[in-house]
Write a protein that holds these residues in place. Structure first.
Motif, short mmCIF file in Angstrom:
data_model
loop_
_atom_site.label_atom_id
_atom_site.label_comp_id
_atom_site.label_asym_id
_atom_site.label_seq_id
_atom_site.Cartn_x
_atom_site.Cartn_y
_atom_site.Cartn_z
N LEU A 1 35.63 45.17 21.04
CA LEU A 1 35.49 46.63 21.06
C LEU A 1 36.83 47.27 21.41
O LEU A 1 37.25 48.25 20.76
N ALA A 2 37.50 46.74 22.42
CA ALA A 2 38.79 47.29 22.82
C ALA A 2 39.80 47.20 21.67
O ALA A 2 40.55 48.15 21.41
N VAL B 1 39.61 43.28 29.73
CA VAL B 1 38.18 43.61 29.69
C VAL B 1 37.31 42.36 29.62
O VAL B 1 36.09 42.44 29.83
N ARG B 2 37.92 41.22 29.33
CA ARG B 2 37.16 39.97 29.42
C ARG B 2 36.87 39.60 30.87
O ARG B 2 35.93 38.87 31.16
N LYS C 1 33.31 42.78 24.51
CA LYS C 1 34.09 43.90 25.06
C LYS C 1 35.53 43.85 24.55
O LYS C 1 36.14 44.89 24.27
N SER D 1 42.67 43.81 25.92
CA SER D 1 41.53 42.97 25.53
C SER D 1 41.31 41.84 26.53
O SER D 1 40.17 41.51 26.90
N VAL E 1 31.40 50.86 29.76
CA VAL E 1 31.03 49.84 28.77
C VAL E 1 31.99 48.66 28.85
O VAL E 1 31.57 47.49 28.82
N LEU E 2 33.29 48.94 28.96
CA LEU E 2 34.29 47.88 28.96
C LEU E 2 34.29 47.06 30.25
O LEU E 2 34.89 45.98 30.29
N THR E 3 33.62 47.55 31.28
CA THR E 3 33.55 46.80 32.54
C THR E 3 32.13 46.38 32.89
O THR E 3 31.88 45.88 33.98
N ASP E 4 31.22 46.55 31.95
CA ASP E 4 29.81 46.23 32.19
C ASP E 4 29.64 44.70 32.31
O ASP E 4 29.86 43.97 31.34
N SER F 1 34.10 50.11 37.77
CA SER F 1 34.66 50.47 36.47
C SER F 1 36.02 51.15 36.62
O SER F 1 36.92 50.96 35.79
N GLN G 1 27.57 42.71 29.70
CA GLN G 1 28.05 42.53 28.34
C GLN G 1 28.98 41.33 28.27
O GLN G 1 29.74 41.05 29.20
#
Length: 271
Positions: free
Chosen positions: A64-65, A85-86, A61, A82, A50-53, A92, A56
């Motif tokens: 979320l982190a 993940v941007r 992301k 944070s 999810v954090l590397t999708d 992933s 999104q």
């Protein structure tokens, strides 16, 4: 890493350097928190995805982190994750690999700040030599059936009180969470990161007898002039070289040992 992940890691390392230049930041604590986030992402594969999708939004992301890590790690670690993940990641798993590298760099930076980096470098090198020469020890440290606490206790008995605390932490993390790497390659990566803290190259020098301080200084100066970088020497004594020295910098080998000259002469005669 390649492509987007390489660029994302480079940006994260710049942010880490900016953080560790701030004297108010507890770099040792930051290292432990980044290692904990690495372990979390290794356990929670779906979260890592999810954090590397790429589909999104980066801000989503990042938020979320922050929600997940809030109260679990310090503000510096949460902000760093944070920001990571941007970024866009090619795979992933690369995010977890990058976080592990940042954790190790932070550990080494903390050692550098206290003047212990040289000791840590030397201890990592010596430990690698011990492991490579002791098959029983290597088997115990890489045994998949052994628990992490058992391996930690073994390392504590080997290194506790004999090595710097940074060395013990780095080796323990590597052994208890190898993340698909061999022990040897993991130790080599740590040595390279340690050398990189001073923009240095590492030369593995093998000689028949121990080198004097004067010889080390002359060799270091000659190699620094040759490669254009300050050179850290890891000295290994091996009577099998017979005479002279053998120097390896990365994949390049400079041979000056009598054993190699004899072998070369034999090949020429045979040819």
């Amino acid at each position: 890493m390649n492509g987007a992940s390489r660029d994302a890691l480079a940006a994260a390392r710049e942010r880490l350097d900016a953080l560790t230049d701030n004297t108010s930041v507890n770099v040792g604590a930051l290292a432990g928190e980044l290692a904990a986030v690495t372990a979390l992402l290794d356990r929670e594969v779906s979260l890592r995805r999810v954090l590397t999708d790429p589909a999104q939004a980066g801000e989503g992301k990042a938020e979320l982190a922050k929600r997940l890590l809030g109260g679990q790690v310090g503000g510096e670690a949460a902000d760093l994750v944070s920001g990571m993940v941007r970024s866009r990641w090619s795979q992933s798993r690369d995010l977890a690999d990058a976080l592990e590298e940042l954790a190790n760099i932070a550990e080494l930076t903390a050692a550098q700040q206290t003047g212990a980096l040289d000791d840590v470098e030397d201890e990592l090198f010596r430990f690698g030599r011990i492991v490579s020469s002791n098959t029983e020890l290597r088997a115990a440290l890489t045994d998949r059936a052994a628990t992490a606490p058992a391996k930690s206790e073994l390392l504590r008995s080997l290194l506790g009180g004999r090595a710097h605390a940074t060395t013990e932490r780095l080796v323990t993390r590597l052994v208890t969470a190898p993340r698909g790497r061999s022990l040897e390659s993991g130790l080599e990566s740590l040595s390279k990161l340690a050398a990189g803290r001073r923009d240095r190259l590492v030369a593995v020098v093998t000689s028949a007898v121990p080198l004097s301080d004067t010889q080390k200084q002359r060799l270091g100066a000659a190699l620094a002039k040759l490669y254009g970088h300050t050179m850290h020497l890891n000295i290994d004594v091996d009577p099998a070289v017979l005479g002279g020295i053998r120097v390896q910098v990365g994949d390049e080998v400079i041979n000056g040992s009598l054993a190699d000259r004899i072998e070369d002469a034999g090949r020429r005669l045979a040819g």
